[in-house]
Write a protein that holds these residues in place. Structure first.
Motif, mmCIF file in Angstrom:
data_model
loop_
_atom_site.group_PDB
_atom_site.id
_atom_site.type_symbol
_atom_site.label_atom_id
_atom_site.label_comp_id
_atom_site.label_asym_id
_atom_site.label_seq_id
_atom_site.Cartn_x
_atom_site.Cartn_y
_atom_site.Cartn_z
ATOM 1 N N CYS A 1 0.639 38.433 31.761
ATOM 2 C CA CYS A 1 1.628 39.516 31.762
ATOM 3 C C CYS A 1 1.692 40.244 30.419
ATOM 4 O O CYS A 1 1.810 41.470 30.374
ATOM 5 C CB CYS A 1 3.013 38.983 32.102
ATOM 6 N N CYS B 1 -0.286 43.493 29.247
ATOM 7 C CA CYS B 1 0.241 44.823 29.546
ATOM 8 C C CYS B 1 1.676 44.990 29.042
ATOM 9 O O CYS B 1 2.026 46.014 28.477
ATOM 10 C CB CYS B 1 0.219 45.085 31.050
ATOM 11 N N HIS B 2 2.511 43.962 29.292
ATOM 12 C CA HIS B 2 3.947 44.105 29.005
ATOM 13 C C HIS B 2 4.309 43.823 27.561
ATOM 14 O O HIS B 2 5.426 44.094 27.148
ATOM 15 C CB HIS B 2 4.754 43.222 29.954
ATOM 16 N N LYS C 1 5.333 51.368 43.368
ATOM 17 C CA LYS C 1 5.098 51.612 41.942
ATOM 18 C C LYS C 1 3.602 51.569 41.665
ATOM 19 O O LYS C 1 2.786 51.448 42.577
ATOM 20 C CB LYS C 1 5.837 50.563 41.114
ATOM 21 N N ASN C 2 3.246 51.664 40.391
ATOM 22 C CA ASN C 2 1.833 51.762 40.042
ATOM 23 C C ASN C 2 1.061 50.501 40.402
ATOM 24 O O ASN C 2 1.503 49.385 40.153
ATOM 25 C CB ASN C 2 1.692 52.056 38.547
ATOM 26 N N MET D 1 0.085 47.188 38.308
ATOM 27 C CA MET D 1 0.911 45.976 38.273
ATOM 28 C C MET D 1 0.382 45.049 39.373
ATOM 29 O O MET D 1 0.529 45.335 40.554
ATOM 30 C CB MET D 1 2.379 46.335 38.504
HETATM 31 C C1 HEC Z 1 -2.777 45.131 34.195
HETATM 32 C C2 HEC Z 1 -1.486 45.321 33.583
HETATM 33 C C3 HEC Z 1 -0.315 44.491 34.071
HETATM 34 C C4 HEC Z 1 -0.231 43.139 34.166
HETATM 35 C C5 HEC Z 1 -1.302 42.096 33.851
HETATM 36 C C6 HEC Z 1 1.123 42.837 34.622
HETATM 37 N N1 HEC Z 1 1.825 43.989 34.790
HETATM 38 FE FE1 HEC Z 1 3.745 44.134 35.390
HETATM 39 N N2 HEC Z 1 3.573 46.160 35.432
HETATM 40 C C7 HEC Z 1 2.487 46.882 35.009
HETATM 41 C C8 HEC Z 1 2.754 48.292 35.142
HETATM 42 C C9 HEC Z 1 1.817 49.426 34.766
HETATM 43 C C10 HEC Z 1 4.066 48.399 35.665
HETATM 44 C C11 HEC Z 1 4.853 49.677 35.953
HETATM 45 C C12 HEC Z 1 4.637 50.155 37.357
HETATM 46 C C13 HEC Z 1 5.394 51.437 37.597
HETATM 47 O O1 HEC Z 1 6.466 51.641 36.974
HETATM 48 O O2 HEC Z 1 4.925 52.238 38.403
HETATM 49 C C14 HEC Z 1 4.542 47.027 35.842
HETATM 50 C C15 HEC Z 1 5.785 46.721 36.362
HETATM 51 C C16 HEC Z 1 6.339 45.448 36.362
HETATM 52 C C17 HEC Z 1 7.683 45.130 36.760
HETATM 53 C C18 HEC Z 1 8.712 46.130 37.276
HETATM 54 C C19 HEC Z 1 9.372 46.858 36.166
HETATM 55 C C20 HEC Z 1 10.133 48.044 36.651
HETATM 56 O O3 HEC Z 1 9.757 49.155 36.281
HETATM 57 O O4 HEC Z 1 11.095 47.884 37.401
HETATM 58 C C21 HEC Z 1 7.850 43.796 36.569
HETATM 59 C C22 HEC Z 1 9.118 42.988 36.808
HETATM 60 C C23 HEC Z 1 6.595 43.269 36.071
HETATM 61 N N3 HEC Z 1 5.689 44.301 35.962
HETATM 62 C C24 HEC Z 1 6.366 41.954 35.741
HETATM 63 C C25 HEC Z 1 5.109 41.429 35.442
HETATM 64 C C26 HEC Z 1 4.838 40.025 35.304
HETATM 65 C C27 HEC Z 1 5.874 38.917 35.365
HETATM 66 C C28 HEC Z 1 3.494 39.914 35.093
HETATM 67 C C29 HEC Z 1 2.675 38.641 34.958
HETATM 68 C C30 HEC Z 1 2.751 37.724 36.070
HETATM 69 C C31 HEC Z 1 2.932 41.259 35.058
HETATM 70 N N4 HEC Z 1 3.952 42.141 35.281
HETATM 71 C C32 HEC Z 1 1.600 41.553 34.829
HETATM 72 C C33 HEC Z 1 1.307 46.359 34.525
HETATM 73 C C34 HEC Z 1 0.982 45.023 34.482
#
Ligand code: HEC
Length: 148
Positions: free
Chosen positions: A67, A70-71, A119-120, A123
């Motif tokens: 996570c 990216c985050h 959403k995108n 994720m």
């Molecule tokens: C490859 C990149 C990437 C990885 C790896 C990733 N994310 Fe994300 N995540 C994103 C993106 C980009 C968004 C925003 C999507 C949007 O707003 O359209 C997102 C959105 C989210 C959101 C929602 C946030 C909102 O806008 O409400 C959550 C919660 C989240 N991710 C948790 C996690 C967790 C926990 C992990 C690991 C298990 C993880 N992500 C792994 C790219 C990633």
């Protein structure tokens, strides 16, 4: 179903036998292990698959491996990969964002991925977590913990 449950229990039991602490070491790099002539070879660091981790520990490991790329390690959406994403991840330190989502919404996008909730698609989904509520709750705690 019963057979599956049984083998899971047996597996779990077999794993828990592996839970002994590693042999003591002097802490000097390159020093010989002090486990004696009949000692077992030291297990390589980071391969503790035999130990039972709690949901919180599994969540922390997953966040650190996946996570945060990216985050961001601080949840601010500035992970090393973030700049190349079409949509920047949210800043989890923002109290306004924290207030705008429920725990259920956070869990849903983690399990199903961005595309499934409109959403995108960058994720990724984690469908295996649908059957691991402890790890899923651990991830929610981590995300909530970033709030400033
Ligand atoms: C490859 C990149 C990437 C990885 C790896 C990733 N994310 Fe994300 N995540 C994103 C993106 C980009 C968004 C925003 C999507 C949007 O707003 O359209 C997102 C959105 C989210 C959101 C929602 C946030 C909102 O806008 O409400 C959550 C919660 C989240 N991710 C948790 C996690 C967790 C926990 C992990 C690991 C298990 C993880 N992500 C792994 C790219 C990633």
């Amino acid at each position: 179903m019963r057979g599956l449950l049984l083998s899971v229990l047996v597996l779990g039991f077999a794993c828990s036998k592996n839970n002994e602490p590693p042999p003591p070491s002097s802490g000097v790099p390159g020093a010989k292990p002090e486990s004696g002539p009949r000692g077992q070879p030291a297990r390589p660091v980071g391969t503790n698959t035999g130990t039972a981790m709690t949901g919180d520990e599994r969540a922390a490991a997953l966040f650190g491996q996946l996570c945060q790329t990216c985050h961001g390690p601080n949840g601010d959406g500035n992970g090393p990969v973030a700049a190349s994403l079409p949509v920047r991840p949210r800043n989890y330190t923002d109290p306004a964002w924290q207030a705008s989502v429920t725990d259920e919404q956070i869990k849903e996008i983690i399990v199903k991925g961005g595309a499934a909730v409109g959403k995108n698609a960058m994720m990724p989904g984690n469908p295996n977590l649908a059957t691991d509520p402890d790890e899923l709750n651990g991830l929610v705690k981590i995300i909530r913990g970033f709030k400033k």
